[in-house]
Structures are given as C-alpha cells and as structure tokens.
Design a protein around this motif. Structure first.
Motif, mmCIF file in Angstrom:
data_model
loop_
_atom_site.group_PDB
_atom_site.id
_atom_site.type_symbol
_atom_site.label_atom_id
_atom_site.label_comp_id
_atom_site.label_asym_id
_atom_site.label_seq_id
_atom_site.Cartn_x
_atom_site.Cartn_y
_atom_site.Cartn_z
ATOM 1 N N LEU A 145 16.815 26.714 34.605
ATOM 2 C CA LEU A 145 17.541 27.986 34.634
ATOM 3 C C LEU A 145 16.939 29.023 33.687
ATOM 4 O O LEU A 145 17.132 30.227 33.873
ATOM 5 N N ARG A 146 16.209 28.566 32.684
ATOM 6 C CA ARG A 146 15.761 29.422 31.584
ATOM 7 C C ARG A 146 15.072 30.704 32.042
ATOM 8 O O ARG A 146 15.317 31.786 31.499
ATOM 9 N N ASN A 147 14.229 30.634 33.044
ATOM 10 C CA ASN A 147 13.431 31.799 33.457
ATOM 11 C C ASN A 147 13.925 32.450 34.747
ATOM 12 O O ASN A 147 13.179 33.196 35.389
ATOM 13 N N GLN A 148 15.167 32.175 35.119
ATOM 14 C CA GLN A 148 15.662 32.655 36.415
ATOM 15 C C GLN A 148 16.548 33.896 36.326
ATOM 16 O O GLN A 148 17.117 34.316 37.327
ATOM 17 N N GLY A 202 18.343 36.163 42.760
ATOM 18 C CA GLY A 202 19.210 35.908 43.906
ATOM 19 C C GLY A 202 19.891 34.560 43.785
ATOM 20 O O GLY A 202 19.598 33.768 42.875
ATOM 21 N N PHE A 203 20.789 34.282 44.712
ATOM 22 C CA PHE A 203 21.567 33.035 44.701
ATOM 23 C C PHE A 203 20.664 31.800 44.682
ATOM 24 O O PHE A 203 20.858 30.876 43.887
ATOM 25 N N MET A 204 19.630 31.798 45.537
ATOM 26 C CA MET A 204 18.766 30.627 45.655
ATOM 27 C C MET A 204 17.896 30.414 44.425
ATOM 28 O O MET A 204 17.388 29.309 44.209
ATOM 29 N N ASP A 205 17.726 31.440 43.610
ATOM 30 C CA ASP A 205 16.966 31.268 42.362
ATOM 31 C C ASP A 205 17.731 30.391 41.371
ATOM 32 O O ASP A 205 17.119 29.679 40.559
ATOM 33 N N LEU A 206 19.047 30.448 41.426
ATOM 34 C CA LEU A 206 19.872 29.722 40.467
ATOM 35 C C LEU A 206 20.297 28.344 40.961
ATOM 36 O O LEU A 206 20.608 27.467 40.146
ATOM 37 N N VAL A 221 20.982 20.592 39.237
ATOM 38 C CA VAL A 221 20.502 19.593 38.274
ATOM 39 C C VAL A 221 21.409 19.558 37.049
ATOM 40 O O VAL A 221 21.779 18.484 36.556
ATOM 41 N N TYR A 222 21.761 20.723 36.553
ATOM 42 C CA TYR A 222 22.639 20.825 35.385
ATOM 43 C C TYR A 222 23.988 20.159 35.677
ATOM 44 O O TYR A 222 24.514 19.385 34.860
ATOM 45 N N MET A 246 19.148 35.812 28.011
ATOM 46 C CA MET A 246 19.482 34.577 28.727
ATOM 47 C C MET A 246 18.553 33.430 28.349
ATOM 48 O O MET A 246 18.970 32.270 28.317
ATOM 49 N N LYS A 247 17.287 33.736 28.059
ATOM 50 C CA LYS A 247 16.369 32.689 27.594
ATOM 51 C C LYS A 247 16.874 32.073 26.299
ATOM 52 O O LYS A 247 16.866 30.853 26.125
ATOM 53 N N LEU A 248 17.296 32.928 25.374
ATOM 54 C CA LEU A 248 17.789 32.430 24.092
ATOM 55 C C LEU A 248 19.008 31.543 24.293
ATOM 56 O O LEU A 248 19.127 30.478 23.685
ATOM 57 N N VAL A 249 19.922 31.963 25.159
ATOM 58 C CA VAL A 249 21.112 31.167 25.449
ATOM 59 C C VAL A 249 20.729 29.794 25.984
ATOM 60 O O VAL A 249 21.242 28.762 25.532
#
Length: 514
Positions: A345-348, A354-358, A364-365, A478-481
């Motif tokens: 998820l880090r780079n998305q 879009g929806f399919m990116d996440l 997996v998460y 979001m990367k930091l999170v």
C-alpha cells in the motif's frame, strides 16, 4: 441445554462486541450532519466522539472486577441495559448535551461493562477447539466492525439519518435481552466488601488522564504529553498500591502477579498493537479517500470492503490452521503478511489512485490481520487460572481500547508530519527558487490552509505545478503512515515470538487450543 454445544451464546456476545466497536467509528462520517441537526459546532461533536472512547477505556479494569462480585452474565446484562438506554437517548437527541449523555456517558459505561464480560463468558462457556474458534470469531468481529463502520455510517446518514445507527444498536440490545437465558450463569468469586475502592479511583483517574492525553495529541502536543505523563504516574501509583494490597492479604482490583505471565503480557500488547494498526491505518486511508479522492462515506466503505471480507475469511480459517501449525506460528505468519500488505500500500496513494490500485494491498493486509486478531485473545489467556480470567480479560480489553484510541491520534499526527515533509520536498523539487527554507517554516500554516481548499479532483490530470506539489504532499504523508505502521507491526511480530506455545503433534492437537 449444553451451552458448550450451542453457538447461541457466542452470537449474543459477538453482537455486543460488534455494536460497541461500531459505535466508535460509524459516526465519524456523520459529523457535518450532526452539526446541522443538533445546532452545534464541529469541535463539540469531536469531543463527544472522543469521550465515548475515554469512558469505555477508563472503566475496563473496574468492570472486570465487578464480574467477580456480581457475576459475568449479570454485569454483561447490566452493561447491555445501560447501553440500550444510552442508544435510545442518543437516537432521540435534540441537542449536543443529550447526545453526550446518551452516547459518550451511558453507551461508554455500558460498553465498558460488556466488553471484558464478552471474553470471560466465551472462556467460561466453551473449551478446547470450540473455545479457540469462539474467541477467534469474537476478535474478528471487533476488527470487522471497525472496518465497516464508515460504510455503515455512510449508508444510514445518506439514505436515512444518523439516528437510525443508534436505533440499530438498540434493536441488537433488545435481541440480546430476548435470548439472554442462552447465556449460562457463572458463580461469583468475591463479595462487595472485597471491592478495592482506592484502587478503582486510581485506575479510573489514571486511565482517564492518559487516554485524554492521547485523544488531544493532534491538537496540542505539549499538553497531551503532560497529560500522558501524569496519567502514567497515577497508574504507577495504582500498581504500587495494588502490590501492597496483595502483600497485606487484601483483594486487589488488579493482581499484579498476572503480568508475570509472558503470554498475557505479550497478548495484551499485541492486542494494543493490532488495534492501533487497524484504527490508525483505516483512519488514514479513509481520510485519503474522502479528502483527496473526494469519495463519499458510502463509496469509502465500499473501497475498504475487500479488507473486511478477507479479514473475516482468514479469521475463520485461523483456528483450522492451528491444527496444522501452532498458534504462535500462525500469528507470526499473520504479522509477516500484514507487513507485506502495508508495504504494497505504501506507494499507492496519489491524486490518480483508483480502486484497483488499493485492492491488492488491502487484501493482503486484511488476510494477515485476520490471522493475528482471531488468535490473540486465546493465547493470551492460555495459562490463566479460571478464577483470574475476569481480571485478565479486563487487561486485554483495556489494551484493545487503548490501541484504538492511540491509532487515530498517532496516525493523525503522522499525517501532519508527513504532509509538512512532503510540502518541503515538493517546494525543493518544483519551486526551489521561489520559497526559501526560512519562508517555508514561517508560512507553513498558510500553505496548509490553501492546500485544504485545493480541488484535488480538478488537479488530477492537469500536470501543473500545483498538482505536482499536492501529489508530493499526499504521497509523503501516506508513505510515512504506512512506514510507521509497518514498524509497529514488526514490533507485534517480535512480541509474538516471545509467546509460549506447544509444538503440534497428533497427541496434543487439542491441548494446544486450551
């Protein structure tokens, strides 16, 4: 009726866990409507939401002890009655005060009474593999309720009214009372004179101060730090007082010797970490979906649905996997999978996401979370004597509530820190000659005020300087999170490796799920 052969008691207490957790998430998407309907301010509504968590967390240890004095089923039903009254008042609220009394106080007290009793009732009702499965389902329900809260809130607020959310909770409470005889009665193990009043005052005041410090973390870091330190000092006094009570042969509110048990101590911290991870990451992703992608509450919930479904599936599979491996191994694998999901998820997170990116990362998460949260309570209680299970369940649920509170507060601060860093990186990259470092630090609050009014939907495909800056801010935040979430989950993995659990063989397949 042999309750050990019936799943009805599990259904009743799982419903209670569901609405208690749902209560802490579904109203977040309804704040603007609450402001209009109750003629109040956003800050007032946010405080009402915070005080619900505060009330629940602060009373966990006290309610756990009351199980010994009043009885598990009795304290659960008292909590359900208080919760139902609170839901009714909240649904009929005409002003902020009514909502505060109904939701923050009465539902908070009711939730605090019911939550530790849920674990105790399950542990006392089922044994062996059924106990492992029942605890797994109950734990999974908590995570699922947190995940679908925004979707539920979005549906009732968009198509009906936020009041129907409380009506739904009230109907669940009525259902619990109609079938409450399905929950067996447990004998009491202490009398009213055994209640540790001083310990109760210290525990409540310490937890209230500490949790309130956590909840104010996003608004005033200095005051928040002071409150958390004071809360910790009060809790240290509580621990010292409880230790002295035990030495004087008095009955303490919390038997501090329980914390010598490696599984309970690690399990409580694992519970805290997993709820911190779930609460914090879902909060951050929901903020991204609603503030950056401009999705509504309903669409936000649908986007998070893959995580919810997969988490439920793997929560059900986890007890079956335990028959092939052991609990420690399955939970360790779960933590590794969650870390992989966070990395995916880090780079998305961009303006064009879009929806399919996440979906891959969320799936997996969710799979990893399902394996971890479903088995954490069972292994934590593994070596605890029956007469001490009530207090132990209070410790676990206190960790769970603290984790949820800490998640949104800490992740909220990380979003701000990441956004500041992203703004600085963006200016250095795209406008290095226009703004100096000194000017940036002097005017950073102005930039964020302007950023908050940017229409990100229009920026998505413009390829302008403003679009590049905003995109960098979003990415860095979001990367930091996600990076901090991965670190927190790694700590959870290390704690899991300290658990004591038997190796699986054909002769002890059932004994490991005690």
């Amino acid at each position: 009726m042999n309750t050990n052969s019936s799943w009805f008691p599990l259904i009743l207490v799982a419903f209670a866990s569901f609405i208690i957790t749902l209560d802490s998430t579904f109203m977040n998407v309804s704040i603007s409507q609450l402001v209009v309907d109750l003629n109040t301010q956003v800050s007032v509504v946010q405080r009402i939401i915070c005080f619900y968590t505060l009330t629940t967390a602060s009373l966990m240890l006290v309610s756990s002890k009351l199980q010994d004095i009043i009885g598990k089923r009795t304290i659960f039903l008292i909590g359900a009655g208080i919760y139902g009254l609170g839901a009714l008042i909240a649904a009929l609220s005409q002003n902020a005060l009514m909502l505060f009394i109904g939701w923050s106080l009465l539902e908070g007290i009711g939730g605090a009474f019911m939550t530790p009793a849920v674990v105790s009732i399950i542990s006392g009702t089922y044994s062996g593999e059924k106990r492992t499965f029942a605890l797994a389902i109950s734990s999974a329900i908590v995570g699922i309720a947190a995940a679908i809260g925004p979707l539920f809130g979005g549906v009732v607020t968009t198509f009906l009214s936020w009041r129907y959310g409380f009506v739904f909770e009230l109907l669940i409470i009525v259902f619990i009372f109609v079938f409450h005889n399905q929950i067996k009665t447990f004998p009491t193990t202490a009398s009213k004179s055994d209640f540790d009043v001083v310990g109760g005052i210290l525990a409540i005041s310490g937890l209230v101060t500490f949790v309130y410090g956590i909840l104010t973390l996003q608004h005033n870091q200095m005051n928040s730090a002071i409150l958390m330190v004071v809360g910790c000092l009060i809790l240290i006094c509580f621990a010292l007082f409880e230790t002295r009570c035990k030495k004087q042969d008095k009955i303490p509110l919390l038997d501090m010797s329980l914390l010598k048990d490696r599984n309970l101590k690690a399990g409580m911290l694992i519970r805290l970490i997993t709820n911190l991870s779930i609460g914090g990451s879902l909060f951050a992703v929901s903020i991204f979906l609603q503030s950056v992608l401009k999705l509504g509450a309903f669409s936000t919930g649908l986007t998070l649905l893959p995580l919810t479904v997969v988490m439920m599936v793997f929560s059900i599979l986890a007890p079956r996997l335990v028959t092939k491996l052991n609990v420690k191994s399955v939970m360790s694998i779960g933590f590794i999978i969650t870390i992989i999901g966070v990395i995916l998820l880090r780079n998305q997170f961009e303006l064009t996401t879009g929806f399919m990116d996440l979906v891959p990362g969320l799936i997996v998460y969710g799979a990893g979370l399902g394996l971890v949260i479903s088995l954490g309570v069972g292994i934590a209680l593994k070596n605890i004597d029956k007469e001490k299970e009530n207090t132990a369940s209070g410790l676990i649920t206190t960790g769970q509530t603290l984790g949820t509170s800490m998640g949104t507060a800490i992740i909220g601060c990380l979003l701000i820190m990441g956004a500041v860093g992203g703004m600085h990186d963006a200016i250095d990259t795209y406008a290095p000659d226009q703004i100096s470092d000194a000017e940036f630090h002097d005017n950073v609050h102005v930039y964020f005020e302007k950023l908050g009014h940017v229409n990100t939907t229009q920026l998505k495909h413009e390829n302008t300087l403003k679009e590049k800056i905003v995109n960098t801010v979003v990415q860095d935040a979001m990367k930091l999170v996600m990076e901090v979430t991965a670190v927190i989950l790694f700590i959870g993995l290390l704690l899991t490796l300290t658990l004591k659990d038997e190796k699986i063989n054909r002769k002890n397949k059932k004994s490991m799920s005690r």
